[in-house]
Design a protein around this motif. Structure first.
Motif, PDB file in Angstrom:
ATOM      1  N   ASN A  74       0.815  -1.223   0.000  1.00  0.00           N
ATOM      2  CA  ASN A  74       0.000   0.000   0.000  1.00  0.00           C
ATOM      3  C   ASN A  74       0.850   1.276   0.000  1.00  0.00           C
ATOM      4  O   ASN A  74       0.408   2.329   0.447  1.00  0.00           O
ATOM      5  N   LEU A  75       2.073   1.175  -0.521  1.00  0.00           N
ATOM      6  CA  LEU A  75       2.960   2.328  -0.596  1.00  0.00           C
ATOM      7  C   LEU A  75       3.896   2.156  -1.785  1.00  0.00           C
ATOM      8  O   LEU A  75       4.411   1.070  -2.034  1.00  0.00           O
ATOM      9  N   ALA A  76       4.107   3.240  -2.531  1.00  0.00           N
ATOM     10  CA  ALA A  76       5.059   3.208  -3.639  1.00  0.00           C
ATOM     11  C   ALA A  76       5.741   4.567  -3.730  1.00  0.00           C
ATOM     12  O   ALA A  76       5.110   5.607  -3.528  1.00  0.00           O
ATOM     13  N   GLU A  77       7.052   4.552  -4.025  1.00  0.00           N
ATOM     14  CA  GLU A  77       7.830   5.778  -4.112  1.00  0.00           C
ATOM     15  C   GLU A  77       8.718   5.752  -5.348  1.00  0.00           C
ATOM     16  O   GLU A  77       9.168   4.686  -5.784  1.00  0.00           O
ATOM     17  N   THR A  91      13.639  10.985  -2.074  1.00  0.00           N
ATOM     18  CA  THR A  91      12.322  10.565  -2.545  1.00  0.00           C
ATOM     19  C   THR A  91      11.695  11.696  -3.345  1.00  0.00           C
ATOM     20  O   THR A  91      11.487  12.794  -2.827  1.00  0.00           O
ATOM     21  N   LEU A  92      11.400  11.437  -4.615  1.00  0.00           N
ATOM     22  CA  LEU A  92      10.829  12.458  -5.491  1.00  0.00           C
ATOM     23  C   LEU A  92       9.308  12.453  -5.480  1.00  0.00           C
ATOM     24  O   LEU A  92       8.682  13.493  -5.686  1.00  0.00           O
ATOM     25  N   TYR A  93       8.718  11.279  -5.274  1.00  0.00           N
ATOM     26  CA  TYR A  93       7.261  11.172  -5.381  1.00  0.00           C
ATOM     27  C   TYR A  93       6.800   9.967  -4.572  1.00  0.00           C
ATOM     28  O   TYR A  93       7.484   8.945  -4.533  1.00  0.00           O
ATOM     29  N   VAL A 128      11.730  16.345 -12.634  1.00  0.00           N
ATOM     30  CA  VAL A 128      12.662  15.921 -11.578  1.00  0.00           C
ATOM     31  C   VAL A 128      13.323  17.108 -10.889  1.00  0.00           C
ATOM     32  O   VAL A 128      13.919  16.953  -9.825  1.00  0.00           O
ATOM     33  N   TYR A 129      13.232  18.303 -11.464  1.00  0.00           N
ATOM     34  CA  TYR A 129      13.857  19.478 -10.864  1.00  0.00           C
ATOM     35  C   TYR A 129      12.858  20.332 -10.081  1.00  0.00           C
ATOM     36  O   TYR A 129      13.172  20.829  -8.999  1.00  0.00           O
ATOM     37  N   THR A 130      11.659  20.503 -10.617  1.00  0.00           N
ATOM     38  CA  THR A 130      10.667  21.359  -9.950  1.00  0.00           C
ATOM     39  C   THR A 130       9.700  20.581  -9.079  1.00  0.00           C
ATOM     40  O   THR A 130       9.024  21.157  -8.235  1.00  0.00           O
ATOM     41  N   GLY A 131       9.594  19.249  -9.315  1.00  0.00           N
ATOM     42  CA  GLY A 131       8.621  18.445  -8.589  1.00  0.00           C
ATOM     43  C   GLY A 131       7.204  18.587  -9.123  1.00  0.00           C
ATOM     44  O   GLY A 131       6.273  17.989  -8.585  1.00  0.00           O
ATOM     45  N   GLU A 132       7.040  19.365 -10.191  1.00  0.00           N
ATOM     46  CA  GLU A 132       5.700  19.552 -10.774  1.00  0.00           C
ATOM     47  C   GLU A 132       5.242  18.278 -11.465  1.00  0.00           C
ATOM     48  O   GLU A 132       5.975  17.664 -12.226  1.00  0.00           O
ATOM     49  N   ARG A 133       4.014  17.887 -11.194  1.00  0.00           N
ATOM     50  CA  ARG A 133       3.433  16.675 -11.772  1.00  0.00           C
ATOM     51  C   ARG A 133       2.253  17.048 -12.659  1.00  0.00           C
ATOM     52  O   ARG A 133       1.446  17.903 -12.313  1.00  0.00           O
TER      53      ARG A 133
END
Length: 346
Positions: A74-77, A91-93, A128-133
């Motif tokens: 129940n967890l993924a990174e 950890t990015l996401y 990967v630089y801004t964290g924007e998804r």
């Protein structure tokens, strides 16, 4: 009243003026701001890291960094480490909750692209630089994903579909068969496996046409390198062999006999096992056509991740990613899958 500066003399003038009241310079009208949209540059994964996994990668290596998916209940990174310093982990996401899943990791320019399942199904891209998804496509349960030349192709329940990287031009292929959950792209075509027969088929992007490639590989992936397909086959006329088939005319040009299983392939070597020789694994140099015996025998899980760098090989084995020095892999006698070579836990 809003003011602007004259581009010639610098005098302050009212916004919207057609001429400068000081020097008479003609003022160009202000351009309306345009909404930014994603524009992927042309790119091509000729023998990308994704190929060894058939579009099901948990690992991506780019620009000196290793991006990988860590899965727990129940967890993924998505995590990242410098290739030279595996202990520096970021950890990015992260997603969490019942049934949370991340898979099919890829990378285009500065964005990681992946399939995620939490409360719904999505193909997403993470800078990967801004964290924007951003969400590229939603509502599809993806089992394999490939990106080439700005086109994202994926499989859902055996059906092949595609969408551009900005989320436009969704396309569903109308094929008379379903595909297994393994695909690669090469030279403007998608290569997949007929779900019923296991035969390899070539499907041009955004086309209803297809070509049967005349080979049924074993449990492993096919490999497309420099205009050829490499695959392992059990054929009543050929026998157990690793074969090289030219993509242009489907002629088998060369191969290696007595091959029990093709393990993986990369730019210069095809790595395979032989059924009667359990103390060695073999490397077939596809440029010189010579076969070299490695000093060890090893197995890899089907479609597992492998990538060759200048001095190292990255290999996925039993839930871990190992960074193995090339001399150890090709000539060494010591075990490869040792903790001192472990890079990350997947």
């Amino acid at each position: 009243m809003d003011q602007i500066k004259c581009p010639k003399c610098g005098a302050a003038i009212p916004s919207g003026s057609k001429f400068c009241m000081e020097c008479g310079e003609k003022i160009a009208p202000a351009r309306p701001e345009k909404e930014q949209s994603h524009r992927a540059r042309p790119m091509h994964f000729a023998y990308g890291n994704n190929q060894s996994c058939g579009g099901r990668a948990d690992v991506v290596v780019r620009n000196g960094f290793v991006y990988y998916i860590l899965r727990k209940e129940n967890l993924a990174e998505i995590r990242v480490s410098p290739l030279s310093e595996p202990d520096k982990v970021q950890t990015l996401y992260r997603i969490q909750g019942p049934g949370s899943l991340l898979s099919c990791l890829n990378m285009v320019e500065d964005e990681l692209v992946f399939y995620e399942h939490t409360d719904s199904d999505r193909i997403a891209a993470l800078n990967v630089y801004t964290g924007e998804r951003r969400v590229i496509s939603a509502g599809y349960e993806v089992s394999a994903l490939w990106i080439e030349n700005g086109v994202l192709s994926f499989i859902e329940n055996g059906f092949l579909m595609s969408v551009k990287m900005d989320g436009s031009d969704h396309y569903e292929y109308d094929l008379p068969f379903q595909l297994k959950d393994r695909i690669i792209g090469y030279g403007g075509n998608i290569y997949g496996f007929d779900k019923d027969t296991g035969e390899v088929v070539e499907i041009p992007f955004h086309s209803e046409e297809y070509r049967e490639m005349g080979c049924v590989p074993g449990e492993d992936m096919i490999y497309a390198i420099i205009g050829n397909l490499y695959y392992q086959t059990e054929d009543e006329y050929v026998g157990n062999a690793v074969c090289c088939k030219r993509i242009s005319d489907l002629e088998v040009t060369n191969g290696v006999q007595d091959a029990d299983r093709l393990l993986t392939a990369f730019e210069q070597y095809v790595i395979f096992n032989r059924r009667e020789e359990k103390d060695k694994t073999f490397a077939w140099n596809i440029q010189t056509l010579r076969v070299y015996a490695l000093n060890r025998y090893f197995e890899l899980a089907p479609w597992s991740f492998t990538q060759v760098l200048s001095d190292y090989l990255l290999i996925e084995q039993n839930g871990k990613l190992y960074k193995i020095p090339a001399p150890i892999f090709f000539q060494g006698n010591e075990p490869m899958f040792d903790d001192k070579y472990a890079f990350a836990e997947l």
